[in-house]
Design a protein around this motif. Structure first.
Motif, mmCIF file in Angstrom:
data_model
loop_
_atom_site.group_PDB
_atom_site.id
_atom_site.type_symbol
_atom_site.label_atom_id
_atom_site.label_comp_id
_atom_site.label_asym_id
_atom_site.label_seq_id
_atom_site.Cartn_x
_atom_site.Cartn_y
_atom_site.Cartn_z
ATOM 1 N N GLU A 1 0.803 -1.226 0.000
ATOM 2 C CA GLU A 1 0.000 0.000 0.000
ATOM 3 C C GLU A 1 0.839 1.280 0.000
ATOM 4 O O GLU A 1 0.546 2.202 -0.762
ATOM 5 N N PRO A 2 1.866 1.413 0.842
ATOM 6 C CA PRO A 2 2.666 2.641 0.774
ATOM 7 C C PRO A 2 3.404 2.795 -0.556
ATOM 8 O O PRO A 2 3.648 3.916 -1.002
ATOM 9 N N ARG B 1 2.154 1.806 -3.432
ATOM 10 C CA ARG B 1 1.107 2.330 -4.313
ATOM 11 C C ARG B 1 0.897 3.827 -4.087
ATOM 12 O O ARG B 1 0.675 4.591 -5.034
ATOM 13 N N HIS B 2 0.959 4.243 -2.842
ATOM 14 C CA HIS B 2 0.817 5.651 -2.477
ATOM 15 C C HIS B 2 1.867 6.493 -3.209
ATOM 16 O O HIS B 2 1.552 7.539 -3.786
ATOM 17 N N VAL B 3 3.102 6.024 -3.182
ATOM 18 C CA VAL B 3 4.194 6.761 -3.823
ATOM 19 C C VAL B 3 4.072 6.708 -5.348
ATOM 20 O O VAL B 3 4.295 7.706 -6.035
ATOM 21 N N ALA C 1 1.476 6.704 -7.006
ATOM 22 C CA ALA C 1 0.421 7.656 -7.380
ATOM 23 C C ALA C 1 0.865 9.099 -7.190
ATOM 24 O O ALA C 1 0.096 10.029 -7.459
ATOM 25 N N MET D 1 1.257 10.711 -4.503
ATOM 26 C CA MET D 1 0.536 11.378 -3.424
ATOM 27 C C MET D 1 1.556 11.876 -2.408
ATOM 28 O O MET D 1 2.571 11.219 -2.176
ATOM 29 N N THR E 1 3.512 11.068 3.802
ATOM 30 C CA THR E 1 3.084 11.293 5.180
ATOM 31 C C THR E 1 4.049 10.573 6.103
ATOM 32 O O THR E 1 4.806 9.683 5.670
ATOM 33 N N VAL F 1 3.376 6.800 5.918
ATOM 34 C CA VAL F 1 3.913 6.105 4.743
ATOM 35 C C VAL F 1 5.415 5.884 4.903
ATOM 36 O O VAL F 1 5.938 4.797 4.623
ATOM 37 N N SER G 1 2.954 17.939 0.789
ATOM 38 C CA SER G 1 1.595 18.114 1.311
ATOM 39 C C SER G 1 1.307 19.596 1.509
ATOM 40 O O SER G 1 2.228 20.400 1.663
#
Length: 219
Positions: A179-180, A182-184, A186, A188, A191, A194, A219
């Protein structure tokens, strides 16, 4: 004669935007996972020049690639030091056809001194794509079994977070969550959660300079 791997790889490469996005994500992930800048596998320089960004790979064993992104598109070199196409195995000359047909808009990247030794590019792979192209292109290289394109550009051509997960767990010998990653991928904003899920030894504040160099969203 055999067609070298670059012919197949450029057919699998995603579009310019996706390659640039994945390249930036790979650099951020390595920034989080690896505290030693000298041994990071992937890097991204959003300040390569006034108009260019560069994605760089160095594996520490003499293999590398460089992708320069500009308003005109992208130009890539790859170097497999064990390939029979290496200039070091051919009287310090590039393999015939390797850079034939490079558009003029990429000549500065083609001739970049940082990618050369004594004026000869460290390259067994070369391909490019202008913003007007509908596909990636390469020169008429042939007559050799291996140029290294298939493994050098594997993660960029694949484009999936799962591919990086497999690579990183083997390379860094750690178990990672998808999941983290995938976060990167994307792009995004990072945080604290992450960052620490990926590497409990790192904090978001540790990464400010690296994030700025990569040009990753804040952010």
């Amino acid at each position: 004669m055999a067609r070298v791997a670059v012919h197949e790889v450029i057919q699998r490469m995603p579009d310019l935007g996706a390659v640039r996005r994945v390249s930036r994500a790979l650099a951020v992930l390595d920034l989080v996972l690896n505290e030693d800048p000298s041994t990071r596998y992937f890097q991204f320089d959003a300040r390569w020049s006034e108009t260019e960004e560069a994605a760089l790979m160095r594996d520490g064993s003499g293999n590398e690639y460089s992708m320069v992104f500009s308003p005109d598109g992208a130009f890539a070199y790859g170097f497999d030091h064990e390939s029979p196409m290496s200039p070091y195995a051919n009287d310090h000359k590039l393999w015939p056809g390797l850079i034939d047909g490079v558009p003029e808009v990429f000549h500065s990247a083609r001739d970049e001194k940082a990618f050369s030794d004594d004026g000869v590019p460290r390259a067994t792979v070369c391909f490019w794509r202008t913003t007007r192209d509908t596909a990636w292109r390469c020169g008429p290289v042939e007559n050799v079994e291996a140029d290294g394109a298939d493994w050098l550009f594997e993660l960029v051509a694949d484009g999936r977070p799962e591919a990086y997960l497999t690579f990183a767990e083997e390379y860094y010998e750690v178990a990672l969550d998808l999941e983290p990653i995938r976060h990167v991928y994307a792009l995004m904003p990072l945080t604290e959660y992450v960052v620490t899920v990926l590497n409990p030894q790192r904090q978001l504040s540790d990464l400010a300079e690296g994030i700025a160099e990569i040009g990753y969203p804040r952010s």
